[in-house]
Design an enzyme around this catalytic site. Structure first.
Site, short mmCIF file in Angstrom:
data_model
loop_
_atom_site.label_atom_id
_atom_site.label_comp_id
_atom_site.label_asym_id
_atom_site.label_seq_id
_atom_site.Cartn_x
_atom_site.Cartn_y
_atom_site.Cartn_z
CB SER A 160 -2.04 -6.03 -3.61
OG SER A 160 -0.94 -5.44 -3.80
CD GLU A 195 4.12 -4.35 -2.92
OE1 GLU A 195 4.80 -4.48 -1.90
OE2 GLU A 195 4.56 -3.93 -4.02
CE1 TYR A 214 -1.56 -2.87 1.31
CE2 TYR A 214 -0.25 -3.64 -0.44
CZ TYR A 214 -1.50 -3.24 -0.09
OH TYR A 214 -2.60 -3.09 -1.19
P1 NAP Z 1 -6.32 4.25 -0.96
O1 NAP Z 1 -6.53 5.55 -1.87
O2 NAP Z 1 -5.25 4.32 0.04
O3 NAP Z 1 -7.72 4.25 0.00
C1 NAP Z 1 -7.85 3.51 0.83
C2 NAP Z 1 -9.23 3.70 1.45
O4 NAP Z 1 -9.39 2.88 2.70
C3 NAP Z 1 -9.59 4.96 1.81
O5 NAP Z 1 -10.76 5.35 1.68
C4 NAP Z 1 -9.52 5.13 3.37
O6 NAP Z 1 -10.15 6.00 4.26
C5 NAP Z 1 -9.91 3.60 3.69
N1 NAP Z 1 -9.65 3.07 5.13
C6 NAP Z 1 -8.40 3.11 5.61
N2 NAP Z 1 -8.23 2.38 6.91
C7 NAP Z 1 -9.85 2.23 7.19
C8 NAP Z 1 -10.46 1.60 8.23
N3 NAP Z 1 -9.78 1.35 9.36
N4 NAP Z 1 -11.75 1.72 8.08
C9 NAP Z 1 -12.54 1.99 6.98
N5 NAP Z 1 -11.71 2.54 5.95
C10 NAP Z 1 -10.68 2.71 6.01
O7 NAP Z 1 -6.21 3.00 -1.79
P2 NAP Z 1 -6.59 2.62 -3.35
O8 NAP Z 1 -5.32 2.94 -4.20
O9 NAP Z 1 -7.80 3.43 -3.65
O10 NAP Z 1 -6.68 1.02 -3.15
C11 NAP Z 1 -8.01 0.30 -2.96
C12 NAP Z 1 -7.70 -0.89 -2.49
O11 NAP Z 1 -6.98 -1.74 -3.58
C13 NAP Z 1 -6.84 -1.21 -1.17
O12 NAP Z 1 -7.34 -2.28 -0.53
C14 NAP Z 1 -5.41 -1.44 -1.77
O13 NAP Z 1 -4.65 -2.04 -0.78
C15 NAP Z 1 -5.83 -2.09 -2.83
N6 NAP Z 1 -4.82 -2.15 -3.99
C16 NAP Z 1 -4.52 -1.06 -4.84
C17 NAP Z 1 -3.61 -0.99 -5.70
C18 NAP Z 1 -3.02 0.32 -6.47
O14 NAP Z 1 -2.44 0.28 -7.04
N7 NAP Z 1 -3.90 1.26 -6.20
C19 NAP Z 1 -3.07 -2.31 -6.30
C20 NAP Z 1 -3.56 -3.28 -5.71
C21 NAP Z 1 -4.54 -3.38 -4.54
P3 NAP Z 1 -9.51 7.23 4.53
O15 NAP Z 1 -10.05 8.20 3.24
O16 NAP Z 1 -10.46 7.89 5.81
O17 NAP Z 1 -8.09 7.32 4.85
O1 F7E Z 2 5.95 2.56 -4.44
C1 F7E Z 2 9.71 3.20 -5.13
C2 F7E Z 2 9.28 2.09 -3.86
O2 F7E Z 2 4.58 3.50 -2.78
C3 F7E Z 2 6.52 2.29 -6.05
C4 F7E Z 2 0.40 0.55 -3.38
O3 F7E Z 2 -0.85 1.06 -4.25
O4 F7E Z 2 1.13 -0.81 -5.44
C5 F7E Z 2 1.39 0.17 -4.53
O5 F7E Z 2 2.64 -0.10 -3.56
C6 F7E Z 2 8.09 1.85 -6.03
C7 F7E Z 2 8.58 1.14 -4.61
O6 F7E Z 2 3.73 1.84 -4.35
C8 F7E Z 2 10.13 6.35 -3.50
O7 F7E Z 2 10.47 1.88 -3.30
C9 F7E Z 2 11.36 5.25 -4.68
O8 F7E Z 2 9.49 0.13 -5.27
O9 F7E Z 2 4.24 4.13 -5.12
P1 F7E Z 2 4.62 3.20 -4.28
P2 F7E Z 2 3.82 0.28 -3.90
O10 F7E Z 2 4.74 -0.10 -2.92
O11 F7E Z 2 4.20 -0.56 -5.14
C10 F7E Z 2 0.57 -2.03 -4.75
C11 F7E Z 2 -0.06 -2.81 -5.92
C12 F7E Z 2 -0.28 -1.85 -3.82
O12 F7E Z 2 -1.36 -2.80 -3.37
C13 F7E Z 2 -0.12 -0.83 -2.46
O13 F7E Z 2 -1.33 -0.58 -2.05
O14 F7E Z 2 8.73 3.23 -5.83
N1 F7E Z 2 10.15 4.54 -4.61
N2 F7E Z 2 11.32 6.35 -4.10
C14 F7E Z 2 9.45 5.44 -3.93
N3 F7E Z 2 8.15 5.05 -3.50
C15 F7E Z 2 7.50 6.22 -2.65
N4 F7E Z 2 6.16 5.74 -2.02
N5 F7E Z 2 8.18 7.10 -2.18
C16 F7E Z 2 9.45 7.50 -2.83
O15 F7E Z 2 10.18 8.25 -2.31
#
Ligand code: NAP
Ligand code: F7E
Length: 326
Positions: free
Chosen positions: A124, A126, A148
């Site tokens: 990520s 992050e 995270y």
């Molecule tokens: P998501 O919607 O939060 O999905 C997370 C998945 O992990 C869900 O299916 C969840 O199952 C499963 N999970 C959580 N804890 C588990 C456990 N203990 N054992 C087995 N499964 C478990 O995340 P996403 O947005 O699809 O992202 C997919 C991956 O990419 C994640 O690793 C995330 O950190 C990474 N990532 C995401 C982004 C982004 O912007 N979306 C960017 C960079 C990296 P449940 O449905 O049961 O909760």
């Molecule tokens: O926040 C700001 C918050 O929670 C985006 C995950 O998929 O992307 C995701 O992480 C921004 C942050 O995503 C609210 O402070 C303001 O600056 O949608 P987010 P994230 O933290 O960028 C990365 C790449 C991952 O890997 C992670 O798994 O928005 N913000 N006000 C808020 N964010 C939330 N959630 N809620 C608010 O009310």
């Protein structure tokens, strides 16, 4: 020969799009799901009869061993995680267990049971956290700003180490934010698009947010799962950034979402709640995905305004289906 793939995080946003893509490509698809008291199959209901779901949890080694044995995969996509940054501050140990150590458990299961499988790790942006340069690419140092992010850095280096120490085919995709109508409701883009649609329908009056000045590089999730697949088709394991190259603030996202719903005075509908602030914030992310373009032929296509439009329109449509206009 039909290829097989094991996808962890099958019920999540990315897992659902990735399994759709793999089915289209003719893979036999296995999805790891964890037991919940009320199953959450919403994202995969439409494909559930075409994939094999295997029970397992990233906290439980024996279930991962059994899952890898059963799937006997050519490719493993490690997507499961505790993925919400805000929650990682209140559940840091659980986040480390799942998002960090969980990946090592899966690597161990693969090393023991399917050592020839190719392994994709969902790393990520992050991990970059407090950045000292812009844009960020594969050479940018990591300085994570949340439990995270710290757990993802650990998992990233574990993957590199399994590649170097055990000669496994392990690759990292370092993906910047990617969003869609399948995003969890607590993430910023979905919280805003969902909230705007409810305000538009007269169901509520405002949305409570946190830091409006943070900037993110937001892309469209279905394009990013295509990058994951491409990463594993490359002839050798390697690490790739996936991003749009554009950065926008939370404020811009909010203003555009309200504009699309025909609401001009958005400030009147947004309140500030300190609960939504993070103890340490990532202020500014913008990725450089030129390596993925050069080597894998991948490029993000959906631009910022189209992403906001797709998400807001999907929410308005979904609400109209529940409450048809009179
Ligand atoms: P998501 O919607 O939060 O999905 C997370 C998945 O992990 C869900 O299916 C969840 O199952 C499963 N999970 C959580 N804890 C588990 C456990 N203990 N054992 C087995 N499964 C478990 O995340 P996403 O947005 O699809 O992202 C997919 C991956 O990419 C994640 O690793 C995330 O950190 C990474 N990532 C995401 C982004 C982004 O912007 N979306 C960017 C960079 C990296 P449940 O449905 O049961 O909760
Ligand atoms: O926040 C700001 C918050 O929670 C985006 C995950 O998929 O992307 C995701 O992480 C921004 C942050 O995503 C609210 O402070 C303001 O600056 O949608 P987010 P994230 O933290 O960028 C990365 C790449 C991952 O890997 C992670 O798994 O928005 N913000 N006000 C808020 N964010 C939330 N959630 N809620 C608010 O009310």
């Amino acid at each position: 020969m039909v290829k097989s793939a094991l996808v962890t995080g099958a019920t999540g946003q990315d897992g659902s799009y990735l399994m759709e893509l793999l089915l289209k490509k003719g893979y036999e698809v296995f999805g790891l799901v964890r037991r919940l008291s009320v199953p959450n199959m919403g994202n995969i209901q439409h494909i559930v009869d075409r994939v094999t779901l295997i029970d397992g949890d990233l906290i439980d080694q024996s279930s991962l061993n059994a899952a890898v044995k059963e799937a006997d995969p050519d490719e493993v996509y490690s997507l499961a995680a505790q993925s919400f940054v805000a929650t990682s501050f209140v559940q840091p140990v659980l986040t480390g267990e799942i998002t960090g150590l969980g990946v090592v458990r899966l690597l161990e299961a693969v090393r023991a049971n399917a050592p020839d499988a190719r392994f994709y790790q969902a790393s990520s942006s992050e991990m970059f956290g407090r950045v000292d340069r812009e844009p960020q690419d594969e050479t940018t140092p990591f300085h994570p700003r949340s439990p995270y992010g710290v757990a993802k850095v650990y998992a990233y280096w574990a993957c590199v180490n399994y590649r170097e120490a055990h000669d496994l085919f392990v690759s990292n995709g370092i993906l910047f934010n990617h969003e869609s109508e399948r995003r969890g409701l607590e993430f910023l883009t979905r919280k805003v698009s969902h909230g705007v649609a409810r305000i538009h329908a007269g169901l509520t009056k405002s949305i409570a947010l946190g830091n409006l000045d943070a900037k993110r590089d937001w892309g469209y999730a279905p394009e990013y799962v295509d990058l994951m697949w491409r990463v594993l088709q490359h002839r050798e394991p390697d690490d790739f950034v996936g991003a749009t190259g554009e950065s926008h603030s939370v404020r811009e996202f909010v203003a555009e979402a309200f504009r699309l719903a025909g609401i001009s005075d958005w400030e009147k509908h947004v309140t500030m709640d300190d609960k939504n602030l993070r103890p340490s914030e990532v202020y500014n992310l913008r990725g450089d995905a030129s390596k993925a373009k050069r080597i894998l032929g991948w490029e993000a296509k959906t631009r910022f305004k189209d992403l906001v439009r797709t998400m807001v329109e999907a929410e308005i449509r979904a609400l109209q289906q529940v409450r048809p206009a009179r």
